[in-house]
Scaffold this motif. Structure first.
Motif, PDB file in Angstrom:
ATOM      1  N   TYR A 151       0.830  -1.203   0.000  1.00 15.89           N
ATOM      2  CA  TYR A 151       0.000   0.000   0.000  1.00 15.89           C
ATOM      3  C   TYR A 151       0.870   1.261   0.000  1.00 15.89           C
ATOM      4  N   PRO A 152       0.721   2.107  -1.023  1.00 12.51           N
ATOM      5  CA  PRO A 152       1.416   3.401  -1.023  1.00 12.51           C
ATOM      6  C   PRO A 152       0.803   4.311   0.036  1.00 12.51           C
ATOM      7  N   LEU A 153       1.591   4.685   1.029  1.00 15.38           N
ATOM      8  CA  LEU A 153       1.115   5.534   2.111  1.00 15.38           C
ATOM      9  C   LEU A 153       2.051   6.729   2.277  1.00 15.38           C
ATOM     10  N   ARG A 154       1.514   7.794   2.793  1.00 14.10           N
ATOM     11  CA  ARG A 154       2.370   8.960   3.051  1.00 14.10           C
ATOM     12  C   ARG A 154       3.232   8.715   4.285  1.00 14.10           C
ATOM     13  N   ASN A 155       4.431   9.312   4.306  1.00 12.98           N
ATOM     14  CA  ASN A 155       5.270   9.237   5.498  1.00 12.98           C
ATOM     15  C   ASN A 155       5.681  10.620   5.994  1.00 12.98           C
ATOM     16  N   CYS A 156       5.068  11.654   5.397  1.00 11.12           N
ATOM     17  CA  CYS A 156       5.333  13.017   5.876  1.00 11.12           C
ATOM     18  C   CYS A 156       4.449  13.311   7.080  1.00 11.12           C
ATOM     19  N   ASN A 157       4.748  14.390   7.801  1.00 10.41           N
ATOM     20  CA  ASN A 157       3.940  14.746   8.973  1.00 10.41           C
ATOM     21  C   ASN A 157       3.136  16.022   8.736  1.00 10.41           C
ATOM     22  N   LEU A 158       2.752  16.258   7.475  1.00 10.98           N
ATOM     23  CA  LEU A 158       1.952  17.443   7.129  1.00 10.98           C
ATOM     24  C   LEU A 158       0.537  17.309   7.682  1.00 10.98           C
ATOM     25  N   ALA A 159      -0.063  18.425   8.027  1.00  8.67           N
ATOM     26  CA  ALA A 159      -1.445  18.452   8.522  1.00  8.67           C
ATOM     27  C   ALA A 159      -2.382  18.419   7.320  1.00  8.67           C
ATOM     28  N   LYS A 166      -7.407  21.821   0.001  1.00 10.63           N
ATOM     29  CA  LYS A 166      -8.139  22.667  -0.963  1.00 10.63           C
ATOM     30  C   LYS A 166      -7.444  23.998  -1.168  1.00 10.63           C
ATOM     31  N   ALA A 167      -6.749  24.477  -0.126  1.00  5.49           N
ATOM     32  CA  ALA A 167      -6.042  25.754  -0.257  1.00  5.49           C
ATOM     33  C   ALA A 167      -4.750  25.612  -1.045  1.00  5.49           C
ATOM     34  N   GLY A 168      -4.354  24.371  -1.361  1.00  2.85           N
ATOM     35  CA  GLY A 168      -3.145  24.134  -2.145  1.00  2.85           C
ATOM     36  C   GLY A 168      -1.865  24.474  -1.398  1.00  2.85           C
ATOM     37  N   LYS A 169      -1.861  24.226  -0.112  1.00  2.00           N
ATOM     38  CA  LYS A 169      -0.689  24.572   0.696  1.00  2.00           C
ATOM     39  C   LYS A 169       0.493  23.620   0.491  1.00  2.00           C
ATOM     40  N   PHE A 170       0.256  22.449  -0.117  1.00  2.00           N
ATOM     41  CA  PHE A 170       1.324  21.444  -0.200  1.00  2.00           C
ATOM     42  C   PHE A 170       1.602  21.068  -1.646  1.00  2.00           C
ATOM     43  N   ARG A 171       2.795  20.540  -1.860  1.00  4.96           N
ATOM     44  CA  ARG A 171       3.202  20.014  -3.150  1.00  4.96           C
ATOM     45  C   ARG A 171       3.715  18.582  -2.963  1.00  4.96           C
ATOM     46  N   VAL A 172       3.485  17.749  -3.978  1.00  6.59           N
ATOM     47  CA  VAL A 172       3.965  16.370  -3.878  1.00  6.59           C
ATOM     48  C   VAL A 172       5.489  16.351  -3.816  1.00  6.59           C
ATOM     49  N   CYS A 173       6.020  15.316  -3.154  1.00  7.47           N
ATOM     50  CA  CYS A 173       7.471  15.195  -2.975  1.00  7.47           C
ATOM     51  C   CYS A 173       8.006  14.026  -3.785  1.00  7.47           C
ATOM     52  N   LEU A 174       9.268  13.675  -3.543  1.00  4.31           N
ATOM     53  CA  LEU A 174       9.920  12.583  -4.261  1.00  4.31           C
ATOM     54  C   LEU A 174       9.213  11.254  -4.052  1.00  4.31           C
ATOM     55  N   GLU A 175       8.616  11.055  -2.874  1.00 10.80           N
ATOM     56  CA  GLU A 175       7.907   9.806  -2.599  1.00 10.80           C
ATOM     57  C   GLU A 175       6.793   9.564  -3.603  1.00 10.80           C
ATOM     58  N   TYR A 176       6.126  10.643  -4.035  1.00 14.10           N
ATOM     59  CA  TYR A 176       5.083  10.525  -5.057  1.00 14.10           C
ATOM     60  C   TYR A 176       5.708  10.162  -6.397  1.00 14.10           C
ATOM     61  N   GLN A 177       6.846  10.802  -6.700  1.00 15.44           N
ATOM     62  CA  GLN A 177       7.489  10.591  -7.995  1.00 15.44           C
ATOM     63  C   GLN A 177       7.945   9.141  -8.177  1.00 15.44           C
ATOM     64  N   ILE A 178       8.389   8.499  -7.086  1.00 10.67           N
ATOM     65  CA  ILE A 178       8.894   7.125  -7.209  1.00 10.67           C
ATOM     66  C   ILE A 178       7.814   6.075  -6.905  1.00 10.67           C
ATOM     67  N   GLY A 179       6.575   6.530  -6.666  1.00 11.83           N
ATOM     68  CA  GLY A 179       5.458   5.604  -6.529  1.00 11.83           C
ATOM     69  C   GLY A 179       5.178   5.112  -5.131  1.00 11.83           C
ATOM     70  N   CYS A 181       3.863   6.969  -2.732  1.00 11.75           N
ATOM     71  CA  CYS A 181       2.728   7.733  -2.211  1.00 11.75           C
ATOM     72  C   CYS A 181       1.875   8.192  -3.394  1.00 11.75           C
ATOM     73  N   LYS A 182       0.556   8.266  -3.194  1.00 16.03           N
ATOM     74  CA  LYS A 182      -0.357   8.668  -4.273  1.00 16.03           C
ATOM     75  C   LYS A 182      -0.707  10.156  -4.239  1.00 16.03           C
ATOM     76  N   GLY A 183      -0.032  10.917  -3.409  1.00 16.29           N
ATOM     77  CA  GLY A 183      -0.195  12.374  -3.397  1.00 16.29           C
ATOM     78  C   GLY A 183      -1.475  12.894  -2.802  1.00 16.29           C
ATOM     79  N   PRO A 184      -1.897  12.413  -1.625  1.00 17.73           N
ATOM     80  CA  PRO A 184      -3.110  12.976  -1.009  1.00 17.73           C
ATOM     81  C   PRO A 184      -2.928  14.450  -0.628  1.00 17.73           C
ATOM     82  N   CYS A 185      -1.691  14.913  -0.507  1.00 21.62           N
ATOM     83  CA  CYS A 185      -1.436  16.300  -0.116  1.00 21.62           C
ATOM     84  C   CYS A 185      -1.934  17.290  -1.175  1.00 21.62           C
TER      85      CYS A 185
END
Length: 605
Positions: A151-159, A166-179, A181-185
């Motif tokens: 299961y691709p899961l996030r490992n960051c500690n973002l709120a 919805k406010a677009g405060k976050f951007r996907v990181c390298l974890e998304y690029q290499i598969g 994480c699916k980028g819930p941020c």
């Protein structure tokens, strides 16, 4: 004594005949002991009125009691859990000590939007779910790696709140690029899809892999039906990973669900308890803990305490617990099973193998640091195996030797604290026995040894061992009775053929386990007595043989032969002696006869 200083009857009158937990406090109002009972009044009163149940250590505890408090609960299981919590929190002086105080690692599913899944040793009561604990960090990491691969899961500690995303405060990181994480941020993965993965992870962590396998198979079928072969292959890879993990678990039986298994091994100071958690036919958790005894607790009491500890630690809700013996716990919600055969019996045997291995390795560690612990353990085992009343710290063992009835001797070796005490070894040249008579020889030697012990007021040994069967033992016993010490010192015989242990007046021998350290010490005693006796016997026989040879020389009799050996010390020196040296012991005729016998050239002066 206690009853003059502490009015236990006043407290006893307030205690009901109900299950619960009792607490003892000393004069400083410090909690010194916690116990549980299915009948509080009966259990508490037993400390004060039933002397047969009170050992020396417990008397010390009772002597310090100045107040009694109790808590009533509905069932014995609740009493066990409460007792366990109180012991861990207060660590009363006279309670069993749980030796593994360290915090074991667990896997947490964090209580937050798009929950993180990671390992931790710290339990925070914030609504997060904890699974474990795991017996080692390696076991926990293996589980996390499998989950990560499924299961691709996030490992960051973002709120990752809905408003922040919805406010677009976050951007996907390298974890998304290499598969990974699916980028819930960035809203690239829905909360429903993420939560579905988390639900499956919870099932896996609980050991319920069958439901996850079933769900994956359904999704593979749906993907194939919709011609989405890429997704179907991805799901198939996940299924293989999960099945590979399940095959590495110890599979017991698919018919067994949610069972706890416990076993115990103990000695006079420590107890070790192993726990196996069974879910869907596989062992999903295992751990062994160590308990240090304080009041000579029984194995039943220790096992009950450990069960409460494990069920708390692993948050077990199993309705069945497999145990090695019956426990006196009445609880309608849990079934206690003592298996006689089948899969449950095999599970119990597996648990027992684990706990015995753990016990052996732990005791070896302790004994390396403190060799006296091994001595105490071995002597205690001997006391138990041989049914002795005291520890056999001082053992004396006797063995006879003769050569075709000639030169009979006997040897006594002494072991103190399980080790040879060579300064106390003794030889006996047999005086009254003619011919090969082991029974008479044993009787003479035992009589001479303990007559001297009595006359010199030396302490008697804790155990006497005679090398031989019923005959030698009976001869020794006869002498001990004549000396009026038969009931003061235990005596046994050991027969060589099958290592049989004989007791006086008992025709049936005792067979000790061949691997037992008790038997090894007895064999060491017997072999050492034989070695020591044979060495002395050979010296005496050699001396006797030389005497006989010298007596063959004309003019030299037994007394003269002994004088020669006493003067020259050896046959080699006698043969090398000059006529002048021989004349110091012999007359001229004897000296010339000896020189002629050994082939020397002589000239009569």
């Amino acid at each position: 004594m206690i009853r003059d200083e502490f009015d236990y009857k006043k407290h006893l009158a307030k205690i009901p005949h109900k299950p619960g937990v009792y607490q003892y406090f000393d004069s400083e109002e410090k909690l010194i002991y916690v116990g549980k009972a299915k009948d509080l009044r009966n259990r508490v009163s037993s400390y004060f009125v039933n002397d047969r149940m009170v050992n020396a250590k417990t008397r010390v505890l009772v002597g310090k009691i100045r107040d009694i408090k109790f808590t009533i609960v509905d069932t014995e299981i609740e009493a066990l859990l409460l007792e366990n919590n109180l012991i861990k929190e207060h660590k009363p002086r006279y309670n069993v000590l749980l030796k593994d105080d360290k915090t074991y690692p667990s896997i947490v599913i964090k209580n937050e939007p798009f929950p993180r899944v990671y390992g931790t040793r710290q339990i925070i009561r914030d609504g997060s779910k904890y699974y474990g604990p795991y017996g080692s960090v390696g076991m926990m990491r293996t589980m996390l790696e499998m989950i990560k691969s499924l299961y691709p899961l996030r490992n960051c500690n973002l709120a990752l709140t809905d408003s922040n995303i919805k406010a677009g405060k976050f951007r996907v990181c390298l974890e998304y690029q290499i598969g990974n994480c699916k980028g819930p941020c960035e809203g690239l993965q829905s909360l429903n899809d993420y939560s579905s993965n988390i639900d499956e992870i919870k099932d896996i962590l609980k050991g319920n892999t069958s439901s996850v396998v079933k769900h994956l198979n359904e999704k593979i079928a749906d993907a194939a039906a919709n011609l989405n072969f890429e997704l179907a292959q991805l799901l198939k890879d996940k299924l293989e990973t999960l099945e590979n993990y399940q095959s590495k678990s110890t599979v017991v039986s698919t018919m067994l669900h949610d069972i706890d298994v416990v076993s115990i091994a103990s000695d006079n100071k420590y107890a070790f308890v192993n726990y196996l958690k069974i879910s869907n036919g596989s062992i999903v958790q295992t751990q062994t803990i160590e308990l240090k005894k304080k009041l000579d607790e029984t194995e039943e009491e220790l096992l009950e305490l450990a069960i409460a500890e494990f069920r708390n630690r692993f948050e077990s809700t199993s309705k069945e617990i497999v145990v090695p013996f019956n426990l006196n716990i009445a609880d309608s919600t849990i079934k206690f099973t003592v298996p006689k055969a089948g899969d449950k019996k095999k599970l119990l045997e597996l648990s027992e193998k684990n706990v015995l291995f753990f016990k052996k390795s732990k005791l070896e560690q302790y004994e390396k640091l403190n060799p006296e612990l091994r001595t105490e353990r071995v002597l205690t085992q001997m006391k138990s195996d041989l049914h002795l009343s005291d520890l056999p710290r001082h053992i004396e063992c006797f063995d006879n030797s003769n050569f075709q009835g000639k030169y009979p001797v006997s040897a006594m070796v002494v072991f103190k604290d399980g080790k040879p005490s060579k300064k106390d070894y003794r030889h006996f040249n047999v005086r009254t026995v003619e011919g090969p008579n082991d029974f008479a020889t044993m009787k003479e030697v035992i009589g001479r040894r303990y007559s001297r012990v009595i006359s010199e007021e030396q302490p008697l040994p804790d155990l006497i061992i005679v090398d031989g069967g019923k005959g030698q033992l009976s001869s020794a016993v006869e002498v001990l009775k004549e000396l009026n010490i038969y009931n003061k010192v235990p005596i046994i015989g050991i027969a060589k053929r099958l290592e049989e242990i004989y007791y006086p007046n008992d025709p049936v021998p005792l067979y000790i386990d061949k691997k037992s350290e008790s038997l090894k010490i007895i064999q060491h005693l017997r072999d050492e007595a034989h070695r020591f006796g044979i060495t002395h016997h050979r010296k005496r026989r050699d001396k006797g043989t030389l005497n006989t040879e010298l007596e063959l020389i004309e003019g030299i009799g037994e007394k003269t032969a002994e004088n020669l050996l006493k003067h020259f010390r050896s046959v080699k020196k006698i043969k090398a002696a000059s006529k002048e040296e021989l004349l110091e012991v012999l007359n001229l005729k004897q000296a010339l006869a000896l020189l002629n016998y050994f082939g020397a050239e002589t000239t009569i002066q």
